[in-house]
Design an enzyme around this catalytic site. Structure first.
Site, PDB file in Angstrom:
ATOM      1  N   ASP A   1       2.547 -19.569  12.813  1.00 21.16           N
ATOM      2  CA  ASP A   1       3.733 -19.057  12.034  1.00 21.16           C
ATOM      3  C   ASP A   1       4.704 -18.144  13.037  1.00 21.16           C
ATOM      4  OD1 ASP A   1       5.625 -17.789  10.490  1.00 21.16           O
ATOM      5  OD2 ASP A   1       4.244 -16.459   9.504  1.00 21.16           O
TER       6      ASP A   1
ATOM      7  N   ARG B   1       0.047 -28.223  23.720  1.00 22.86           N
ATOM      8  CA  ARG B   1      -0.199 -27.899  21.769  1.00 22.86           C
ATOM      9  C   ARG B   1       0.774 -28.758  21.511  1.00 22.86           C
ATOM     10  NH1 ARG B   1      -3.593 -25.347  23.892  1.00 22.86           N
ATOM     11  NH2 ARG B   1      -4.249 -23.265  23.917  1.00 22.86           N
TER      12      ARG B   1
ATOM     13  N   GLY C   1      -9.759 -18.809  23.246  1.00 22.96           N
ATOM     14  CA  GLY C   1      -9.522 -17.881  24.498  1.00 22.96           C
ATOM     15  C   GLY C   1     -10.562 -18.296  25.677  1.00 22.96           C
TER      16      GLY C   1
ATOM     17  N   GLY D   1     -10.561 -21.274  27.462  1.00 21.96           N
ATOM     18  CA  GLY D   1      -9.926 -21.644  28.626  1.00 21.96           C
ATOM     19  C   GLY D   1      -9.200 -20.715  29.315  1.00 21.96           C
ATOM     20  N   ASP D   2      -8.597 -19.550  28.627  1.00 19.79           N
ATOM     21  CA  ASP D   2      -8.031 -18.570  29.131  1.00 19.79           C
ATOM     22  C   ASP D   2      -8.886 -17.426  29.850  1.00 19.79           C
ATOM     23  OD1 ASP D   2      -5.550 -19.217  27.717  1.00 19.79           O
ATOM     24  OD2 ASP D   2      -6.490 -18.031  26.009  1.00 19.79           O
TER      25      ASP D   2
END
Length: 343
Positions: free
Chosen positions: A105, A169, A281, A283-284
């Site tokens: 959203d 994404r 998170g 991958g981050d």
């Protein structure tokens, strides 16, 4: 201590308690996060001078997002204020064979309408060693894509090393648009990070017969496309995380890297992460750990091993941020994955 700048969107995360489905939840757990913000937190946690650049609404929710970063010692001095709202994402955490589900959203969020005039990039990149962005930010809006390119131009003008996590994404844009926008931005990139889906959807490279759902990783395919990516975009390094999903709760986790200058391909140690507490998170945290290794002065193999160990540990921590210490990561790299109580 290196100065690392990251830029993107920080969001309000509302997740169902435990592993409840959305329809079961009577309340949500609240935290803040986002790809580039998560990387900044990791780097600040390892002792580097990390700064996050974004735009948030000038209201209490925007202030809460900034406070969450300040709590983690991330510098927020150049965050712009304005716009309509902070983006939100809802997370339903999967378990066993049931996958996690994310609902966005974020339409008309502050960062989606941000412009280069909102930021003093000359000041932001003064003294910086590294700039990191992801493919999420250009996907948010055309304005955000233009903002990203302006930031990249400013970073390169200052001689700053640039990394990208491709981060496709599908709920934000199509593969066709991603390839058009991101291929242009790759001219500014030194270190390219992504997984097999990112490489295919964002840049059009598919690593052979790899099938992560079956656990079949064809490493020769990765090496081949890494060489092609270096040839096309002149990346200094191409890096991919390798996630083998045995289930939503049980993953194999490793990574591989290719060096343009030495022409070496290297596959890291693999960790079996089970049970997974929170993979959002992951991958981050891998990107943050690997960047930390590079700015620490490690060789590319050791930098990769640090990143893989850091992200394996992140899977044990709820929330977007990786809160493990440098010592925790170094212990795991050194072979201590026993999980014994520390007294």
């Amino acid at each position: 201590m290196a100065k690392v700048v990251t830029m993107g969107e920080i969001m309000l995360r509302l997740s169902t308690p435990g592993n409840e489905k959305f329809i079961q939840a009577d309340e949500f757990d609240v935290c803040y996060g986002g790809g580039e913000a998560n990387v900044a937190v990791s780097l600040a946690n390892y002792g580097h001078d990390a700064e996050f650049v974004t735009k948030v609404p000038d209201n209490p929710i925007g202030e809460c997002a900034v406070a969450a970063l300040r709590k983690m010692n991330v510098k927020t001095d150049n965050i712009a204020k304005g716009g309509e709202r902070l983006g939100i994402y809802f997370l339903e955490s999967g378990a066993s064979m049931r996958a996690s589900n994310v609902v966005y959203d974020r339409a008309h969020s502050s960062i989606s309408t941000a412009e280069a005039a909102d930021f003093d990039f000359d000041k932001i990149f003064d003294g910086a060693d590294w700039f990191h962005f992801t493919g999420i930010t250009p996907a948010v809006s055309d304005a955000a894509a233009e903002l990203t390119e302006e930031a990249l131009k400013a970073a390169k003008a200052k001689g700053v090393k640039v990394s990208v996590d491709l981060n496709f994404r599908k709920k934000l844009w199509s593969s066709e648009k991603a390839q058009k926008v991101m291929s242009n931005l790759m001219q500014y990139v030194d270190v390219c990070i992504g997984n097999e889906e990112d490489a295919e959807k964002v840049l059009g490279f598919k690593p052979g017969a790899t099938d992560v759902t079956s656990g079949d990783l064809e490493l020769a395919g990765y090496e081949d496309i890494f060489k092609q990516m270096v040839e096309k975009f002149n990346f200094e390094y191409v890096i991919s995380s390798l996630r083998v999903s045995h289930s939503a709760s049980d993953n194999g986790w490793s990574a591989c890297i290719y060096s343009r200058d030495t022409k070496e391909f290297y596959h890291s140690k693999e960790y079996r992460v089970h049970p997974i507490v929170d993979r959002v998170g992951g991958g981050d945290s891998f990107a943050g750990g690997t960047i930390c290794g590079f700015v620490d002065g490690k060789n590319f193999k050791d930098a990769l091993e640090f990143g893989v160990a850091a992200s394996a540990l992140k899977h044990t921590i709820p929330g977007d941020f990786n809160l493990v210490s440098r010592a925790d990561v170094e212990n795991l790299v050194g072979g201590d994955g026993s999980g014994r109580v520390q007294r």
